[in-house]
Design a protein around this motif. Structure first.
Motif, mmCIF file in Angstrom:
data_model
loop_
_atom_site.group_PDB
_atom_site.id
_atom_site.type_symbol
_atom_site.label_atom_id
_atom_site.label_comp_id
_atom_site.label_asym_id
_atom_site.label_seq_id
_atom_site.Cartn_x
_atom_site.Cartn_y
_atom_site.Cartn_z
ATOM 1 N N PRO A 195 5.293 10.867 -5.561
ATOM 2 C CA PRO A 195 6.153 11.485 -4.552
ATOM 3 C C PRO A 195 7.609 11.023 -4.678
ATOM 4 C CG PRO A 195 4.085 10.793 -3.558
ATOM 5 C CD PRO A 195 4.106 10.261 -4.963
ATOM 6 N N ALA A 196 7.830 9.794 -5.122
ATOM 7 C CA ALA A 196 9.201 9.284 -5.298
ATOM 8 C C ALA A 196 9.958 10.096 -6.335
ATOM 9 C CB ALA A 196 9.165 7.808 -5.698
ATOM 10 N N ASP A 210 1.869 3.776 -8.268
ATOM 11 C CA ASP A 210 1.870 2.552 -9.066
ATOM 12 C C ASP A 210 0.521 1.846 -8.930
ATOM 13 O OD1 ASP A 210 2.261 0.003 -10.171
ATOM 14 O OD2 ASP A 210 4.364 -0.046 -9.552
ATOM 15 N N SER A 211 -0.343 2.069 -9.898
ATOM 16 C CA SER A 211 -1.679 1.473 -9.834
ATOM 17 C C SER A 211 -1.638 -0.049 -9.964
ATOM 18 C CB SER A 211 -2.591 2.077 -10.901
ATOM 19 O OG SER A 211 -2.114 1.797 -12.197
ATOM 20 N N THR A 212 -0.634 -0.593 -10.619
ATOM 21 C CA THR A 212 -0.517 -2.055 -10.724
ATOM 22 C C THR A 212 -0.313 -2.663 -9.345
ATOM 23 O OG1 THR A 212 0.388 -1.870 -12.954
ATOM 24 C CG2 THR A 212 0.759 -3.950 -11.805
ATOM 25 N N VAL A 213 0.559 -2.068 -8.557
ATOM 26 C CA VAL A 213 0.784 -2.544 -7.186
ATOM 27 C C VAL A 213 -0.470 -2.316 -6.347
ATOM 28 C CG1 VAL A 213 2.079 -2.116 -5.053
ATOM 29 C CG2 VAL A 213 3.289 -2.280 -7.238
ATOM 30 N N MET A 228 -15.257 7.578 -4.775
ATOM 31 C CA MET A 228 -14.818 6.986 -6.048
ATOM 32 C C MET A 228 -14.846 5.463 -5.955
ATOM 33 S SD MET A 228 -11.421 9.012 -7.258
ATOM 34 C CE MET A 228 -11.115 10.603 -6.556
ATOM 35 N N ASP A 229 -14.882 4.866 -7.143
ATOM 36 C CA ASP A 229 -14.656 3.421 -7.218
ATOM 37 C C ASP A 229 -13.183 3.197 -7.568
ATOM 38 O OD1 ASP A 229 -14.349 3.885 -9.970
ATOM 39 O OD2 ASP A 229 -16.235 2.932 -10.506
ATOM 40 N N ILE A 230 -12.799 1.947 -7.680
ATOM 41 C CA ILE A 230 -11.379 1.641 -7.894
ATOM 42 C C ILE A 230 -10.866 2.189 -9.219
ATOM 43 C CG2 ILE A 230 -11.772 -0.675 -8.841
ATOM 44 C CD1 ILE A 230 -9.154 -1.455 -7.211
ATOM 45 N N ASP A 231 -11.657 2.121 -10.274
ATOM 46 C CA ASP A 231 -11.165 2.584 -11.576
ATOM 47 C C ASP A 231 -10.912 4.092 -11.587
ATOM 48 O OD1 ASP A 231 -11.094 0.024 -12.695
ATOM 49 O OD2 ASP A 231 -13.193 0.143 -13.304
ATOM 50 N N ALA A 232 -11.813 4.857 -10.994
ATOM 51 C CA ALA A 232 -11.611 6.313 -10.923
ATOM 52 C C ALA A 232 -10.388 6.636 -10.065
ATOM 53 C CB ALA A 232 -12.855 6.989 -10.367
ATOM 54 N N TYR A 233 -10.230 5.923 -8.962
ATOM 55 C CA TYR A 233 -9.088 6.172 -8.087
ATOM 56 C C TYR A 233 -7.775 5.795 -8.776
ATOM 57 C CZ TYR A 233 -6.152 5.972 -3.865
ATOM 58 O OH TYR A 233 -5.156 6.138 -2.942
ATOM 59 N N MET A 234 -7.734 4.673 -9.478
ATOM 60 C CA MET A 234 -6.502 4.256 -10.159
ATOM 61 C C MET A 234 -6.158 5.212 -11.298
ATOM 62 S SD MET A 234 -5.283 1.764 -8.384
ATOM 63 C CE MET A 234 -5.934 2.702 -6.997
ATOM 64 N N THR A 235 -7.167 5.795 -11.956
ATOM 65 C CA THR A 235 -6.911 6.815 -12.973
ATOM 66 C C THR A 235 -6.239 8.026 -12.335
ATOM 67 O OG1 THR A 235 -8.732 6.066 -14.364
ATOM 68 C CG2 THR A 235 -7.993 8.344 -14.668
ATOM 69 N N ARG A 236 -6.726 8.421 -11.168
ATOM 70 C CA ARG A 236 -6.095 9.540 -10.455
ATOM 71 C C ARG A 236 -4.644 9.199 -10.113
ATOM 72 N NH1 ARG A 236 -8.962 12.521 -5.580
ATOM 73 N NH2 ARG A 236 -9.954 13.492 -7.379
ATOM 74 N N ILE A 237 -4.404 8.007 -9.624
ATOM 75 C CA ILE A 237 -3.040 7.576 -9.280
ATOM 76 C C ILE A 237 -2.145 7.646 -10.516
ATOM 77 C CG2 ILE A 237 -1.646 5.546 -8.634
ATOM 78 C CD1 ILE A 237 -2.974 6.798 -6.204
ATOM 79 N N ASP A 238 -2.647 7.119 -11.635
ATOM 80 C CA ASP A 238 -1.853 7.083 -12.871
ATOM 81 C C ASP A 238 -1.527 8.481 -13.400
ATOM 82 O OD1 ASP A 238 -1.770 4.296 -12.921
ATOM 83 O OD2 ASP A 238 -3.545 4.130 -14.206
ATOM 84 N N TYR A 281 0.837 -1.202 0.000
ATOM 85 C CA TYR A 281 0.000 0.000 0.000
ATOM 86 C C TYR A 281 0.871 1.252 0.000
ATOM 87 C CZ TYR A 281 -3.401 3.407 1.855
ATOM 88 O OH TYR A 281 -4.189 4.511 2.058
ATOM 89 N N PHE A 282 1.785 1.340 0.948
ATOM 90 C CA PHE A 282 2.650 2.518 1.040
ATOM 91 C C PHE A 282 3.561 2.635 -0.181
ATOM 92 C CE2 PHE A 282 2.143 2.088 5.852
ATOM 93 C CZ PHE A 282 1.255 3.147 5.953
ATOM 94 N N ASP A 283 4.115 1.522 -0.657
ATOM 95 C CA ASP A 283 4.969 1.556 -1.848
ATOM 96 C C ASP A 283 4.178 2.023 -3.071
ATOM 97 O OD1 ASP A 283 7.240 0.672 -0.508
ATOM 98 O OD2 ASP A 283 7.053 -1.406 -1.203
ATOM 99 N N GLY A 284 2.974 1.477 -3.233
ATOM 100 C CA GLY A 284 2.144 1.848 -4.376
ATOM 101 C C GLY A 284 1.794 3.327 -4.385
ATOM 102 N N LEU A 285 1.484 3.874 -3.212
ATOM 103 C CA LEU A 285 1.171 5.301 -3.133
ATOM 104 C C LEU A 285 2.412 6.155 -3.375
ATOM 105 C CD1 LEU A 285 -1.307 5.322 -0.130
ATOM 106 C CD2 LEU A 285 -1.854 5.718 -2.544
ATOM 107 N N TYR A 286 3.529 5.782 -2.784
ATOM 108 C CA TYR A 286 4.759 6.563 -2.923
ATOM 109 C C TYR A 286 5.231 6.611 -4.376
ATOM 110 C CZ TYR A 286 9.480 8.267 -1.961
ATOM 111 O OH TYR A 286 10.641 9.003 -1.946
ATOM 112 N N HIS A 287 5.055 5.497 -5.092
ATOM 113 C CA HIS A 287 5.503 5.420 -6.488
ATOM 114 C C HIS A 287 4.356 5.660 -7.481
ATOM 115 C CE1 HIS A 287 9.537 4.151 -5.455
ATOM 116 N NE2 HIS A 287 9.005 3.370 -4.541
#
Length: 125
Positions: free
Chosen positions: A64-65, A24-27, A49-59, A16-22
């Protein structure tokens, strides 16, 4: 000594923390249940949001890395209720904000997954 479930949740939170820091929606998709409910409970900025909307935001955000932000994260409490559900209270600082997360977990055939992410943040002064 930690149980197998507690160790699995520790590993989940590392991802979770690695995915947010990088960013990385795949993680992060390995952390979240496909039916994730994402809720921003910050006063004046409620979002759902649902997961798809949130992962789009992440992408679409700069990780932060990449900005060279120092990692600052903690798991404050993990409560597992049997082998079916749990709650994680976590904190992290990134993107100029201090976040507090309440993550509801469920145990699936694929292991522990976050089914709800409810969080709030404060801008760093």
């Amino acid at each position: 000594m930690k149980s197998a479930d507690e160790l699995a949740v520790d590993e989940l939170m590392d991802r979770y923390f690695d995915g947010l820091y990088h960013s990385d929606s795949t993680v992060l998709r390995t952390v979240f249940h496909p039916a994730l409910a994402y809720v921003n409970a910050t006063a004046g900025n409620h979002e759902f949001m649902d997961i798809d909307a949130y992962m789009t935001r992440i992408d679409n955000r700069e990780p932060p890395a990449v900005r060279g932000e120092k990692r600052n994260e903690s798991v404050d409490r993990v409560t597992l209720t049997g082998r079916q559900m749990g709650l994680v209270e976590a904190r992290m600082t990134m993107m100029g904000r201090d976040y507090q997360d309440l993550l509801t977990l469920i145990h699936t055939d694929d292991g522990w997954k976050v089914i709800t992410k409810v969080f709030a943040y404060q801008e760093k002064g």
